[in-house]
Scaffold this active site. Sequence first.
Site, PDB file in Angstrom:
ATOM      1  N   LYS A 197      -4.187 -10.233  -6.506  1.00 22.28           N
ATOM      2  CA  LYS A 197      -5.426 -10.441  -5.743  1.00 22.28           C
ATOM      3  C   LYS A 197      -6.570  -9.606  -6.333  1.00 22.28           C
ATOM      4  CE  LYS A 197      -6.595  -8.000  -1.741  1.00 22.28           C
ATOM      5  NZ  LYS A 197      -6.686  -7.598  -0.360  1.00 22.28           N
ATOM      6  N   LYS A 201     -11.013  -4.323  -4.852  1.00 22.49           N
ATOM      7  CA  LYS A 201     -11.986  -3.307  -5.255  1.00 22.49           C
ATOM      8  C   LYS A 201     -11.298  -2.003  -5.641  1.00 22.49           C
ATOM      9  CE  LYS A 201     -12.520  -2.840  -0.350  1.00 22.49           C
ATOM     10  NZ  LYS A 201     -13.108  -3.642   0.698  1.00 22.49           N
ATOM     11  N   LYS A 231       0.822  -1.218   0.000  1.00 21.28           N
ATOM     12  CA  LYS A 231       0.000   0.000   0.000  1.00 21.28           C
ATOM     13  C   LYS A 231       0.852   1.262   0.000  1.00 21.28           C
ATOM     14  CE  LYS A 231      -4.451  -1.676   0.964  1.00 21.28           C
ATOM     15  NZ  LYS A 231      -5.705  -1.736   1.653  1.00 21.28           N
TER      16      LYS A 231
END
Length: 332
Positions: free
Chosen positions: A198, A201, A116
């Site tokens: 993965k 969203k 992230k």
Amino acid sequence: MEEIAKKKVLSCIQPSGMLTLGNYIGALKNWLNMQEEFDCTYAVADLHAITVRQEPAKLRQQIYSTAALLLALGIDPEKSNIFIQSHVPAHSQLSWILSCYTQFGELSRMTQFKEKSAKHTDNVNAGLFSYPVLMASDILLYKPDLVPVGADQKQHLEIARDIATRFNHTYGDVFTIPDAYIPKVGARVMSLQDPTKKMSKSDENINAWVAILDSKDDIIRKFKRAVTDSEARVCIGENKAGINNLIGIYSAVTGKTAEQITAEFEGRGYGDFKLAVGEAVAEELRPIRERYETFIADKKQLEDIYRMGDEKAAYIANKTLSKVMKKVGFVL
Ligand code: ATP
Ligand code: LTN
């Protein structure tokens, strides 16, 4: 006859966008399956969601929509407790305390932090770094035996266990050491466009992921476009990440094994298989989509449900927090 106490379950989900088929198969399906057998507590992790920038109006909407989706899924507030993380201040309070029992080095090793922070280079904030400590607090406050999550959260579960073990070692038996509960199939649903990644969203390519609330047509279209390989045989194999993923998804929604799926599609092309997966997924999600409309339309009912949940959660959380504070040496 003496009643045996049910084992406890806790899990949370971030209201950080449209929930996906990955969230459903990796975590939410188990949340539902566990509610009969276990004493379950489920929260909307809104505090976690602000580790990446959120638009206030959108975030507010997503918190409601995540709570409505849990109800639409079949989570029954008479059986399981549903609440909103930020409404129970003990989560933030314990998080501060536990951050003083967590090492910089161990947080630096977290894969999700590395990923992230690479993705949001303009906002590598301290919250993103200490995210696992807040997650450990979410868990440890409720002393659960099991935490149902997808495989991507395994490392965070391990650090929660390490923090709890360390704390117990110093202060005695305060926390229960929880186990991760990860599904056997579908623990890591991959992107339909890049099956080495993965399903997420936050992927900008909307064809890469299926939202739980997508229409049947959208779901089928996305599966039809799913990236596969040139072998044209429906079976698990090396260098077949796309097909492996579709087999995993089909298996998770139909209960069929990989062998049964291979037999079912022997001699048939990928087109047939992709359509069958799309139809099975759309059919599985249809009742959720229908019920969602009813729950999201009634804000008052939603609020009543989470307020009741907040109160029950706060009662348990405050008891654990007081015990921790006493052990650490604070004056109560
Ligand atoms: P993001 O993709 O934006 O990082 P997320 O979907 O991973 O967010 P959450 O919404 O908090 O984050 O995830 C809720 C649950 O869904 C977690 O238990 C997580 O492990 C699970 N989950 C998320 N994506 C997948 C996936 N692709 N496959 C299986 N489980 C998943
Ligand atoms: N980090 C989790 C969401 C989460 C969670 C938790 C899961 C926050 N607190 C406590 C289980 C238990 C994620 O799935 N991204």
